[in-house]
Motif scaffolding. Structure first.
Motif: not given
Length: 1006
Positions: A323-333
């Motif tokens: 759905g509308a949930d964003p795709v995160p960008i993360s350097a840590s889990p």
């Protein structure tokens, strides 16, 4: 660590042994939970708060509080800010007269106060304290005064008091006495008692001053004699001087064309002034997070994507099916709690997040910033302390540039960063990379992470349900209702007999046939009670078999764990590529804006914003302290998102300018903290309310009242709820779990790896002291302080180098005594001393904390209540202590009550549940020796099974959700690495439903 699989091969045929072969390191034998976040309770939407009235009220409170907390530096003594008064008899505080000659030296201070619209204050005696450029000259007692013209002395006006005497809040703050109850009681005692004749009043004032100085641990440089004050300090050494001063306090008026320096009270006041050219315009806040704060629940929906900005139109929406949930960008889990907070921040107008210490708040903020930058959004991070700012900058290194702004000291750093970016991103344009391809790759890997989360949630939830059903089945079997005997393949399953039993129980035309079949085939009577029990047993067995069937559809846990680790690593790499593809072209295209701002900084040396808005389009990530937001252009909605860190210590008046500059806001803080204290007197705050036409109860309900609550509380009320970061790492499990239960309602789980070589996490050094009253609403325990100083010496002698020791006490007199005892000593380590807020500032945590809890047998009820309800004290010492907490106090007094210390000294009761007891009994029947709830290398194992000289460690899986399941497996991996012993994770349901086969698998696993 190995896992005994409870997949199709195990639970499909309980009589078939587990196939042999290479086994993984943790033995999984398992359980589950719900996985979904509970919905927030949303109170009904309340009517909007009038922005102009609120701004006027907050400005009045802030201005007056700035008068109370005004600090005069020693270098300003006898200058334009503060002047020493002529020596002689002190009359304003002692009552010897209603006017004091100011002298020629103070005439300039009077004139400048009138010119700048500042308050005039008179003070006695003068106290000098501090180090270096931060040395201050602050009187102990203060009072508001005004100048009165005296025709006989036109160049030396007289001053008279126009308010009640007060204890200087600025001096108390410097000394660490920030508790509002202390300030209230000191004011009450200062103003108590009727004034007698002048000589007696002078003596009474001298006694009060000496008592206060003693209580605050301030040395007297001069003899305190109000009848014979000096005209200047004899020598500017630390301590109290028998000198009276006149000084101007609070923010002053400024020319309309001068921009106030960020970080000052004047800057915050300018932001809050709707009449200012660059202040908050109430008519322009409709699309900002500030509107959500003022409107309250129901008015916090996020803005729609702006088609004018292409990156925002696609802003990280997940094409992978979520759905509308964003795709995160993360350097840590990212864990699920941090991802839920990130989703809310990207979607909602206003989000409040509870972040107890050690729950990864800076990892969350870094992921939010990276996600926003990768989506083409502009983001501002406002930190309460410099520590917060440093963490934001450190985590961004190597990923994307973050511009640090603030006071004039940061403009040179801004110029250096711009120069470096121009040098690094000049020449040929970056090679073309398709951002859409990177985003698709990022979304694909994130969809795998989400899918594994969902499957682990389902797996854990099924195990949790099976554990409860297994217990019910055992009770039924004990009562003579064995479903395996009743529902055989020959007779038919529960789904066949349940409708027949229901029809037989209901009666009617067909009931006779069904009763006959039940008597004939099942051998049961058909009385109503028996039929009702048959229906219940069939329903239970249907649920049991359906739950078992769902378990067979899940992949093995080891496979899921490996798949999750691979997906997280691939997602991290794809995120780095996606971020680079978004940042590099933006910097190259934005060279003109970078050059323009750099040129502006070279010739424009004052505060202001020339060239800054263009720079924000090129550099989307910015950071500053919360009180320095004025360093950024005051345009409504300037940023797409603002993150406010340390909101539990931030005032609402500082929150408003940040929210005005953002379309969305994420407000993060520690809910255990009561909020910043206020130096305002209640009457002063009530007058500000009346002048603004606001109701106190209405502001209390919304969390917008000055001096009560905090920015976190206001955001929580406006958002209609709060999200929690719920996994702590940092403090020893014993301490952090105690903090979770007593300070955070048990919401926080602990994943800290114990330090087997660090010694015990908790120690008590018993000393039966006496809790003595000190001036003000405070107390002191001298025996405890002396013993604490000795304990610090012992710890310092044996502790490995490079550690930090924090010494904490709940009251200022106890802190002052500890400082005096420890100051002359030379330590091998860094030793810091302070009150409840010591561990909440830039000192993020200490290796060893020595706590002097003050209370002892016979302590008055007033101090008992006050110390025991200091939630922020217990939260800080229990969650910000990295290795060991040492309590120096009356053990018998504390263990007789309740609270965290009573729990820590109590012997834990190891009461195994039904599943554990069933497994222990079968293991002992098999000839093994079993220990329950034993500590191994700092970790607690549910069972330790011994086979001669060897042992096997068993962890019982009772986890209700996938997050708990992952933490349990991580704990098993750590135990396996540290001990070298095999570790088995056993589902609680199998202990009840299949103990015999489970024991065989455990014995094979060794």
């Amino acid at each position: 660590m190995r896992s005994l699989r409870d997949d199709e091969q195990e639970i499909g045929d309980l009589g078939t042994p587990v196939p042999s072969g290479r086994r993984p390191a943790v033995i999984r034998i398992r359980r589950q939970g719900t996985g979904g976040a509970s919905p927030h309770w949303k109170p009904p939407a309340a009517e909007d708060t009038d922005p102009r009235a609120l701004l006027g009220y907050l400005r009045a409170c802030l201005r007056r509080e700035a008068v109370h907390t005004h600090t005069v530096l020693l270098g300003h003594l006898d200058g334009d800010t503060c002047a020493c008064l002529p020596g002689g008899a002190e009359t304003l505080f002692s009552g010897g007269g209603d006017r004091v000659p100011a002298g020629a030296a103070a005439a300039r201070v009077v004139r400048l106060a009138a010119r700048h619209g500042q308050a005039l204050r008179y003070g006695y005696p003068l106290v000098i304290l501090g180090e270096g450029a931060d040395r201050a000259a602050l009187p102990l007692l203060t009072v508001d005064v005004q100048a009165v013209e005296d025709p006989a002395f036109p160049d030396a006006p007289r001053i008279r008091a126009i308010g009640p005497p007060d204890v200087n809040a600025a001096l108390l703050e410097r000394l660490g006495a920030t508790d509002p109850e202390d300030l209230f009681e000191l004011r009450t005692r200062l103003r108590s008692g009727a004034r007698g004749p002048y000589p007696a009043a002078v003596a009474d004032l001298a006694v009060k001053v000496r008592t206060l100085l003693s209580r605050l641990e301030i040395e007297r440089v001069d003899d305190i004699d109000p009848a014979a004050t000096r005209d200047a300090p004899r020598d500017p050494v630390d301590g109290a001087h028998n000198v009276a001063v006149l000084f101007r306090a609070g923010p002053g008026a400024r020319p309309g064309d001068r921009v106030p320096e960020p970080g000052t009270v004047e800057a915050v006041l300018a932001d809050l002034d709707p009449t200012e050219r660059d202040g908050i315009d109430p008519g322009a806040i409709g699309d900002t997070a500030l509107q959500a704060l003022l409107r309250g629940p129901g008015g916090a929906a996020g803005p729609e994507p702006d088609p004018a900005r292409g990156a925002r139109a696609e802003d990280g929406r997940d094409p992978g099916g979520h759905g509308a949930d964003p795709v995160p960008i993360s350097a840590s889990p990212l864990d699920q709690a941090r991802y839920a907070a990130l989703c809310a921040a990207m979607a909602d107008r206003l989000t409040a997040v509870a972040a107890p210490p050690g729950t990864g708040v800076h990892d969350l903020v870094d992921a939010v910033v990276r996600t926003a930058v990768g989506s083409g959004l502009r983001v501002l991070v406002c930190g309460r302390t410099e520590h917060d700012i440093r963490e934001v900058l450190r985590r961004a290194e190597g990923g994307h540039p973050v511009m640090r702004v603030g006071g004039k000291e940061h403009r040179a750093a801004e110029a250096r960063l711009i120069g470096r970016l121009l040098a690094d991103h000049g020449g040929a344009p970056p090679r073309h990379e398709d951002p859409a391809a990177h985003r698709a790759d990022l979304a694909r890997h994130w969809s795998v992470v989400r899918a594994v989360w969902d499957e682990m949630d389902g797996m854990a939830a099924g195990g949790y349900e099976l554990a409860h059903l297994a217990l019910e089945r055992e009770l039924g079997i004990a009562a003579g209702w064995d479903p395996d005997r009743l529902f055989t393949p020959e007779r038919g399953g529960p789904e066949y007999w349940l409708p027949r039993a229901e029809r037989a129980f209901a009666g009617g035309l067909g009931a006779f046939q069904h009763r006959s079949a039940i008597r004939r085939e099942l051998g049961l009577d058909t009385d109503p009670e028996t039929l009702a029990r048959l229906c219940a047993t069939a329903r239970l067995e249907s649920r049991w078999r359906a739950a078992l069937d769902r378990r067979t559809r899940h992949a093995p846990l080891g496979e899921l764990t490996e798949r999750l680790a691979r997906a997280r690593e691939e997602h991290r790499r794809a995120g780095a590529d996606c971020l680079a593809a978004a940042v590099e072209p933006r910097l190259w295209r934005g060279r003109p804006a970078l050059e323009n701002r750099l040129e502006t900084l070279n010739w424009h040396h004052g505060p202001g914003w020339p060239g800054m808005e263009g720079l924000i389009e090129v550099l989307p990530a910015w950071t500053c302290r919360t009180d320095q937001v004025r360093a950024l252009p005051p345009r409504a909605g300037l940023f797409d998102l603002v993150v406010v860190l340390g909101a539990e210590r931030t005032r609402v008046c500082e929150l408003l300018p940040a929210l005005h500059r953002a379309a969305r806001a994420l407000v993060v803080g520690d809910p255990a903290h009561p909020g910043p204290a206020s130096a305002l007197e209640p009457d002063e705050e009530r007058r500000a309310l009346a002048a603004a036409g606001l109701a106190a109860d209405r502001l209390d309900e919304r969390g917008l009242r000055h001096g009560t609550g905090s920015a976190l509380r206001a955001a929580e009320r406006a958002a209609g709820g709060i999200l929690w970061l719920d996994e702590h790492s940092g403090a020893p499990p014993l301490l952090a779990e105690t903090a979770s239960r007593h300070c955070y309602g048990g919401r926080v789980s602990v994943s800290t790896a114990p330090d087997p070589g660090g010694g015990p996490a908790f120690e008590w050094r018993d000393v039966a002291g006496v809790c003595e009253a000190a001036p003000g609403l405070s107390y002191i325990n001298r025996e405890e302080a002396y013993r604490a100083a000795v304990v610090v010496d012992e710890i310092d002698e044996h502790l490995p180098l490079g550690r930090t020791i924090a010494v904490v006490a709940p009251t200022q007199p106890q802190v002052a005594l500890l400082r005096r005892l420890l100051r002359p000593r030379a330590f091998r380590h860094r030793v810091v001393v302070g009150g409840p807020d010591l561990l909440g500032g830039d000192l993020d945590r200490a290796d060893i904390t020595v706590l002097s809890p003050l209370l002892a047998r016979g302590a008055p009820a007033i101090i008992e209540r006050r110390v025991r309800r200091m939630g922020h004290l217990w939260a800080a010492v229990l969650t910000r202590t990295g290795q060991r907490l040492v309590v120096v106090g009356d053990r018998s007094h504390w263990e007789a009550g309740d609270g965290p210390l009573a729990e820590l000294v109590a012997v834990p009761e190891n009461t195994p549940d039904g599943a554990c007891r069933a497994l222990v009994d079968r293991l002992r029947e098999a000839g093994t020796r079993v220990g329950v709830q034993q500590t191994v290398e700092g970790w607690t194992a549910d069972l330790v099974v011994r086979f001669g000289a060897r042992r096997l460690l068993i962890l019982l899986d009772r986890e209700p959700d996938g997050r708990g399941l992952r933490r349990l497996m991580a704990r098993g991996d750590a135990l396996n690495r540290i001990t070298g012993d095999p570790v088995v994770v056993v589902p609680a349901w199998r202990c009840l439903a299949d103990p015999d086969r489970l024991v065989r698998e455990i014995l094979e696993a060794r």
